[in-house]
Design a protein around this motif. Structure first.
Motif, PDB file in Angstrom:
ATOM      1  N   LYS A  45       9.296 -27.742 -31.359  1.00  0.00           N
ATOM      2  CA  LYS A  45       8.599 -28.865 -32.008  1.00  0.00           C
ATOM      3  C   LYS A  45       8.552 -28.656 -33.514  1.00  0.00           C
ATOM      4  O   LYS A  45       8.736 -29.596 -34.288  1.00  0.00           O
ATOM      5  N   GLU A  46       8.324 -27.419 -33.925  1.00  0.00           N
ATOM      6  CA  GLU A  46       8.269 -27.108 -35.346  1.00  0.00           C
ATOM      7  C   GLU A  46       9.636 -27.318 -36.009  1.00  0.00           C
ATOM      8  O   GLU A  46       9.722 -27.836 -37.128  1.00  0.00           O
ATOM      9  N   LYS A  49      10.104 -31.000 -36.493  1.00  0.00           N
ATOM     10  CA  LYS A  49       9.231 -31.467 -37.573  1.00  0.00           C
ATOM     11  C   LYS A  49       9.839 -31.149 -38.942  1.00  0.00           C
ATOM     12  O   LYS A  49       9.892 -31.999 -39.826  1.00  0.00           O
ATOM     13  N   LEU A  52      12.926 -33.375 -39.598  1.00  0.00           N
ATOM     14  CA  LEU A  52      12.556 -34.755 -39.913  1.00  0.00           C
ATOM     15  C   LEU A  52      11.981 -34.863 -41.325  1.00  0.00           C
ATOM     16  O   LEU A  52      12.249 -35.841 -42.032  1.00  0.00           O
ATOM     17  N   LEU A  53      11.230 -33.858 -41.743  1.00  0.00           N
ATOM     18  CA  LEU A  53      10.744 -33.835 -43.123  1.00  0.00           C
ATOM     19  C   LEU A  53      11.903 -33.716 -44.112  1.00  0.00           C
ATOM     20  O   LEU A  53      11.884 -34.342 -45.170  1.00  0.00           O
TER      21      LEU A  53
END
Length: 103
Positions: A45-46, A49, A52-53
């Protein structure tokens, strides 16, 4: 002759950065695909994230580059706001001898 060597160095460095960004994007796409049929770990998940950033950071940089005079404005903007670049383009590649933020 020194200028040609500098250009070759910058092109090679940015090629490696682009390759690293593409690998990260590919991994993120595989994890997103995996998330449709199973649960992801916190580490996965990290990773999604962070990627996507990075994509969100690249969009404003591309928009500035596409503006008239953006090719001149973008390096100045990067000097003022170094976080505008995706993580793969930050100056932490092994083999980067000079730590300048250069496109």
């Amino acid at each position: 002759m020194q200028t040609i060597d500098e250009i070759k160095f910058l092109l090679k460095r940015n090629k490696l950065r682009l390759h690293r960004e593409l690998l990260q994007s590919k991994e993120a796409m595989q994890l997103i695909r995996k998330s449709t049929h199973s649960n992801l770990t916190e580490e996965e998940k990290e990773k999604i994230k962070i990627q996507l950033l990075d994509i969100c950071k690249a969009i404003p940089a591309l928009a500035v580059f596409l503006l008239p005079g953006g090719a001149l404005l973008l390096p100045l903007l990067i000097k003022l706001i170094p976080d505008i670049l995706p993580s793969a383009f930050q100056d932490d590649l092994p083999g980067d001898k000079n730590k300048k933020s250069t496109l």
